[in-house]
Design a protein around this motif. Sequence first.
Motif: not given
Lengths: 240, 251
Positions: A66, A68-69
């Motif tokens: 991920d 997106s964090n």
Amino acid sequence: MEKKKVWIFGDSYASPSWITNVPHIWPLRLEKKYDVKNFAKGGTGIEWSINTFFSEIKHYQTHNLDLSNITVIFYVSEYLGRPNFHFIKNCHDQSNLKFIANKRLINLGALSPSTEDLKKTYDEYLNFIKDYFLYIYKHDESNPLFFSQILLLKHVSGLFNKLLCVPVFSDIDAFNEFYGRIENTDKFMISKGNVMVNTNSLPDAPNHLSEINHDIVYNMTVDWIENNAVFDTRKLIKVS
Amino acid sequence: MEKKKVWIFGDSYAILEKFLNPDLIWNDTTCDLSYTWPRRLAEKYDVTNLAHSGTGIWWSIDQLKKQVKGLSSLPSKLFKSQQQKDIIVIFFASEYVFRPHFTFFDDPMDSALMKEFTRRDRKWKGSFYKQYVDFIKNFYEYNCEHQEIDDHQNINYVSYYTFLRQLSNKFNKMLVVPIFSSPHKLFGKIENTDKFMIAEGQPLWNHDEKNVNTYHPNHMRQENHDIVYNMMVDWIENNAVFDTKKLLKIS
């Protein structure tokens, strides 16, 4: 509570490494507050930083990790003036090639090797380095490569939580008349104010900043991460 | 009624052939070049064609910049800006890594020759570039070949397509036709806007035409010139999608 993930890219203005450990510098303070991966290396150019950045992106995408964090802070250095040739033995030397390309012997700062030592290190490539600055660098000083790299960062900012772009040497506003202003978005911000090198630089100080300016940069960076506040280099205390 | 103003940039795929070079044309080709899309477009619109064979993307962007600067002789910045907003730009996006921009070029088109110097002894222009051959070879060896070339190129293509999209805001609109490589989608798709369109389909170089029509004007036969012309006009007039899949294949 899990710490926010922050990636930092750039040159000496963002690098955490110094000969002596100086706890007040903003990158080290940020590491205490957040889960920071700092990829910045002193003396490197945009191309090197971009390649490092995209290798990470590719690694994450390939392994379905991920992005997106992750919050990204990108200090945007020089492009053509700090080339990423394969024979460079130490990435820090990218910024020094232009000095060994001409006959000037200059003081590169206490943390850098002498130009004489660099000339010995790169003796085999000296003619090529000179030719590079003759045939490409001068010619392309006004070309839009720097500007296009900022747009590239804006383009990939959508993959991340958000991305802050801090130009170190080139004033992005100088390009506005021909190229148009690069607009900020929810996920992308360019710092306001002067470029870092203009008014605040102390050549041999960590990140070229005085202690009080480290405080200011740290606070502005945290305020941007937490509240999306504008990062404005006009708040830095000028070096007279 | 005043004709629409169109600026065209790019390499041989977009040049306006002014004369026929018999050495470069197949025997069975007509000598009449009036069928070529750049000629026909120049008749219908007020066209400034600054495409030049063999050149790379940044050379074309330099031409675009110079062309905009030329507008600055106009009386006021406001007037200049309004003029720029009337202009429709067609940009054939060429190469970046293998068409570099050196200061010593005899002609901008020699950009396309540079990589050849690293492969074998070039006879053509060999004497002119003799003193630069070592530099050219080293440039590719030290600057490009150590990088994962696909990644390097993909990153750069994304950077210049996003750059062109930024520039399009200053114009009426801009069509970008990829010649050698489309923008990579790994790092997120480059979206079209109401002022910016990237042609759909394969880059022109991947079209079968290149294998048989290398020396034809704009590397395509007459039927495909018709198709390109019609798609171009349809984009200018109606914002219709320019799609290279509509081109006829040879094989």
